[in-house]
Design a protein around this motif. Sequence first.
Motif, PDB file in Angstrom:
ATOM      1  N   ASP A  43       0.831  -1.208   0.000  1.00 38.38           N
ATOM      2  CA  ASP A  43       0.000   0.000   0.000  1.00 38.38           C
ATOM      3  C   ASP A  43       0.864   1.255   0.000  1.00 38.38           C
ATOM      4  O   ASP A  43       0.604   2.204  -0.751  1.00 38.38           O
ATOM      5  CB  ASP A  43      -0.939   0.002   1.207  1.00 38.38           C
ATOM      6  N   ALA A  44       1.892   1.273   0.843  1.00 37.15           N
ATOM      7  CA  ALA A  44       2.779   2.441   0.901  1.00 37.15           C
ATOM      8  C   ALA A  44       3.538   2.600  -0.405  1.00 37.15           C
ATOM      9  O   ALA A  44       3.729   3.723  -0.898  1.00 37.15           O
ATOM     10  CB  ALA A  44       3.760   2.304   2.073  1.00 37.15           C
ATOM     11  N   GLU A  45       3.960   1.491  -1.008  1.00 37.26           N
ATOM     12  CA  GLU A  45       4.693   1.554  -2.266  1.00 37.26           C
ATOM     13  C   GLU A  45       3.795   2.061  -3.390  1.00 37.26           C
ATOM     14  O   GLU A  45       4.218   2.890  -4.213  1.00 37.26           O
ATOM     15  CB  GLU A  45       5.254   0.178  -2.611  1.00 37.26           C
ATOM     16  N   VAL A  46       2.561   1.608  -3.431  1.00 38.66           N
ATOM     17  CA  VAL A  46       1.634   2.082  -4.460  1.00 38.66           C
ATOM     18  C   VAL A  46       1.389   3.578  -4.308  1.00 38.66           C
ATOM     19  O   VAL A  46       1.373   4.329  -5.300  1.00 38.66           O
ATOM     20  CB  VAL A  46       0.316   1.283  -4.408  1.00 38.66           C
ATOM     21  N   ARG A  47       1.216   4.035  -3.076  1.00 42.07           N
ATOM     22  CA  ARG A  47       1.016   5.471  -2.863  1.00 42.07           C
ATOM     23  C   ARG A  47       2.215   6.267  -3.377  1.00 42.07           C
ATOM     24  O   ARG A  47       2.062   7.331  -4.001  1.00 42.07           O
ATOM     25  CB  ARG A  47       0.784   5.764  -1.377  1.00 42.07           C
ATOM     26  N   ARG A  48       3.410   5.754  -3.133  1.00 40.70           N
ATOM     27  CA  ARG A  48       4.620   6.430  -3.600  1.00 40.70           C
ATOM     28  C   ARG A  48       4.638   6.507  -5.125  1.00 40.70           C
ATOM     29  O   ARG A  48       4.966   7.550  -5.707  1.00 40.70           O
ATOM     30  CB  ARG A  48       5.855   5.688  -3.072  1.00 40.70           C
ATOM     31  N   HIS A  49       4.270   5.423  -5.785  1.00 41.64           N
ATOM     32  CA  HIS A  49       4.245   5.409  -7.246  1.00 41.64           C
ATOM     33  C   HIS A  49       3.209   6.381  -7.793  1.00 41.64           C
ATOM     34  O   HIS A  49       3.462   7.063  -8.793  1.00 41.64           O
ATOM     35  CB  HIS A  49       3.953   3.994  -7.742  1.00 41.64           C
ATOM     36  N   VAL A  50       2.051   6.435  -7.165  1.00 41.18           N
ATOM     37  CA  VAL A  50       1.008   7.358  -7.611  1.00 41.18           C
ATOM     38  C   VAL A  50       1.478   8.803  -7.459  1.00 41.18           C
ATOM     39  O   VAL A  50       1.255   9.647  -8.340  1.00 41.18           O
ATOM     40  CB  VAL A  50      -0.298   7.100  -6.842  1.00 41.18           C
ATOM     41  N   GLU A  51       2.149   9.105  -6.361  1.00 37.93           N
ATOM     42  CA  GLU A  51       2.680  10.455  -6.158  1.00 37.93           C
ATOM     43  C   GLU A  51       3.711  10.825  -7.219  1.00 37.93           C
ATOM     44  O   GLU A  51       3.857  11.999  -7.581  1.00 37.93           O
ATOM     45  CB  GLU A  51       3.297  10.571  -4.761  1.00 37.93           C
ATOM     46  N   LEU A  52       4.405   9.811  -7.743  1.00 40.49           N
ATOM     47  CA  LEU A  52       5.415  10.047  -8.773  1.00 40.49           C
ATOM     48  C   LEU A  52       4.826  10.097 -10.188  1.00 40.49           C
ATOM     49  O   LEU A  52       5.550  10.403 -11.135  1.00 40.49           O
ATOM     50  CB  LEU A  52       6.495   8.956  -8.698  1.00 40.49           C
ATOM     51  N   GLY A  53       3.534   9.769 -10.319  1.00 45.19           N
ATOM     52  CA  GLY A  53       2.894   9.904 -11.619  1.00 45.19           C
ATOM     53  C   GLY A  53       2.210   8.674 -12.162  1.00 45.19           C
ATOM     54  O   GLY A  53       1.660   8.716 -13.274  1.00 45.19           O
ATOM     55  N   ALA A  54       2.215   7.557 -11.430  1.00 46.63           N
ATOM     56  CA  ALA A  54       1.540   6.342 -11.895  1.00 46.63           C
ATOM     57  C   ALA A  54       0.038   6.433 -11.622  1.00 46.63           C
ATOM     58  O   ALA A  54      -0.419   7.252 -10.819  1.00 46.63           O
ATOM     59  CB  ALA A  54       2.122   5.115 -11.216  1.00 46.63           C
ATOM     60  N   ALA A  55      -0.719   5.554 -12.280  1.00 48.48           N
ATOM     61  CA  ALA A  55      -2.163   5.455 -12.054  1.00 48.48           C
ATOM     62  C   ALA A  55      -2.508   4.013 -11.735  1.00 48.48           C
ATOM     63  O   ALA A  55      -2.010   3.084 -12.390  1.00 48.48           O
ATOM     64  CB  ALA A  55      -2.931   5.910 -13.293  1.00 48.48           C
ATOM     65  N   VAL A  56      -3.343   3.799 -10.738  1.00 49.49           N
ATOM     66  CA  VAL A  56      -3.772   2.451 -10.362  1.00 49.49           C
ATOM     67  C   VAL A  56      -4.791   1.945 -11.370  1.00 49.49           C
ATOM     68  O   VAL A  56      -5.753   2.651 -11.714  1.00 49.49           O
ATOM     69  CB  VAL A  56      -4.363   2.433  -8.939  1.00 49.49           C
ATOM     70  N   VAL A  57      -4.599   0.719 -11.836  1.00 46.71           N
ATOM     71  CA  VAL A  57      -5.532   0.074 -12.758  1.00 46.71           C
ATOM     72  C   VAL A  57      -6.491  -0.829 -12.002  1.00 46.71           C
ATOM     73  O   VAL A  57      -7.710  -0.747 -12.172  1.00 46.71           O
ATOM     74  CB  VAL A  57      -4.772  -0.726 -13.834  1.00 46.71           C
ATOM     75  N   ARG A  58      -5.948  -1.695 -11.168  1.00 46.67           N
ATOM     76  CA  ARG A  58      -6.780  -2.580 -10.344  1.00 46.67           C
ATOM     77  C   ARG A  58      -5.932  -3.165  -9.218  1.00 46.67           C
ATOM     78  O   ARG A  58      -4.705  -3.203  -9.301  1.00 46.67           O
ATOM     79  CB  ARG A  58      -7.398  -3.712 -11.175  1.00 46.67           C
ATOM     80  N   THR A  59      -6.615  -3.635  -8.180  1.00 46.06           N
ATOM     81  CA  THR A  59      -5.952  -4.225  -7.022  1.00 46.06           C
ATOM     82  C   THR A  59      -6.432  -5.650  -6.837  1.00 46.06           C
ATOM     83  O   THR A  59      -7.637  -5.913  -6.840  1.00 46.06           O
ATOM     84  CB  THR A  59      -6.246  -3.403  -5.754  1.00 46.06           C
ATOM     85  N   GLU A  60      -5.483  -6.571  -6.706  1.00 48.09           N
ATOM     86  CA  GLU A  60      -5.769  -7.984  -6.475  1.00 48.09           C
ATOM     87  C   GLU A  60      -5.302  -8.364  -5.071  1.00 48.09           C
ATOM     88  O   GLU A  60      -4.786  -7.535  -4.318  1.00 48.09           O
ATOM     89  CB  GLU A  60      -5.049  -8.842  -7.521  1.00 48.09           C
TER      90      GLU A  60
END
Length: 252
Positions: free
Chosen positions: A208-225
């Motif tokens: 969860d923390a890693e995904v938040r970091r990626h989103v802050e850097l410009g990524a977009a979440v597609v889906r969560t499994e």
Amino acid sequence: MAGTVSAGSDTFVRWTTGFLDAPSRAAEEFWRDVTGSGLSSRRGAGGEFATLLPAGGDAYLRVQVVGDGPARAHLDLHVERVAAQARRVVGLGAVVVHEEGGLAVLRSPAGLLFCLVSWQGEVVRPVPAAWPGGRSLVDQWCLDIPGAVFEAEADFWAAVTGWPRRPASRPEFEILVRPDGMPLRLLLQRIGGPVSGMHPDVAADDRDAEVRRHVELGAAVVRTEAAWTTLRDPAGRSYCVTDRDPVTGRLG
């Protein structure tokens, strides 16, 4: 601790490099920041190549500007005798796309593009980068293979690498067991669509923390499994952040 590659006589691959290919440099800063890497000087006639330089260990990730889209990924296998290994791989069912000194570009039976390149003595796997939310590492390259050709393609990659096939945590996955110290594990995934592809996976202590970091850097979440999250980088390339331990590689 960083690992050193231990390869037996039946292992043809001495090192692996994951290439992030895109029609522009739009996601290069993103991947530099995600991995905590430096960026080498640019190479190639048009400055299309650069290496992500880890804080420690040998480089195993590179970026490339290609002339067409979409953004995608491919794999370089480092070997000791490129021409001889290319002939062997063609005998296993690959098709040569391009050859020049120290490089052979090939396509697998299922259409996956990969390269054989000269091994330059790389042996030390980089360690995970540490962040406020834990540690992370790009440690896996996923080969997305249509179910109709999965068995033949999995056999092909096992023969190309010399790495044995093993079941994974879910029935749609298999792994190829890499030698100790090899930077990238190969995950084979059965997919329902007709088009093969590759994508990188990031192992993280705290997904969860890693995904938040990626989103802050410009990524977009597609889906969560249950055990991974699929994202898109700023160039539109799909990749995953997983619950796998970035040091041991085991699923948490």
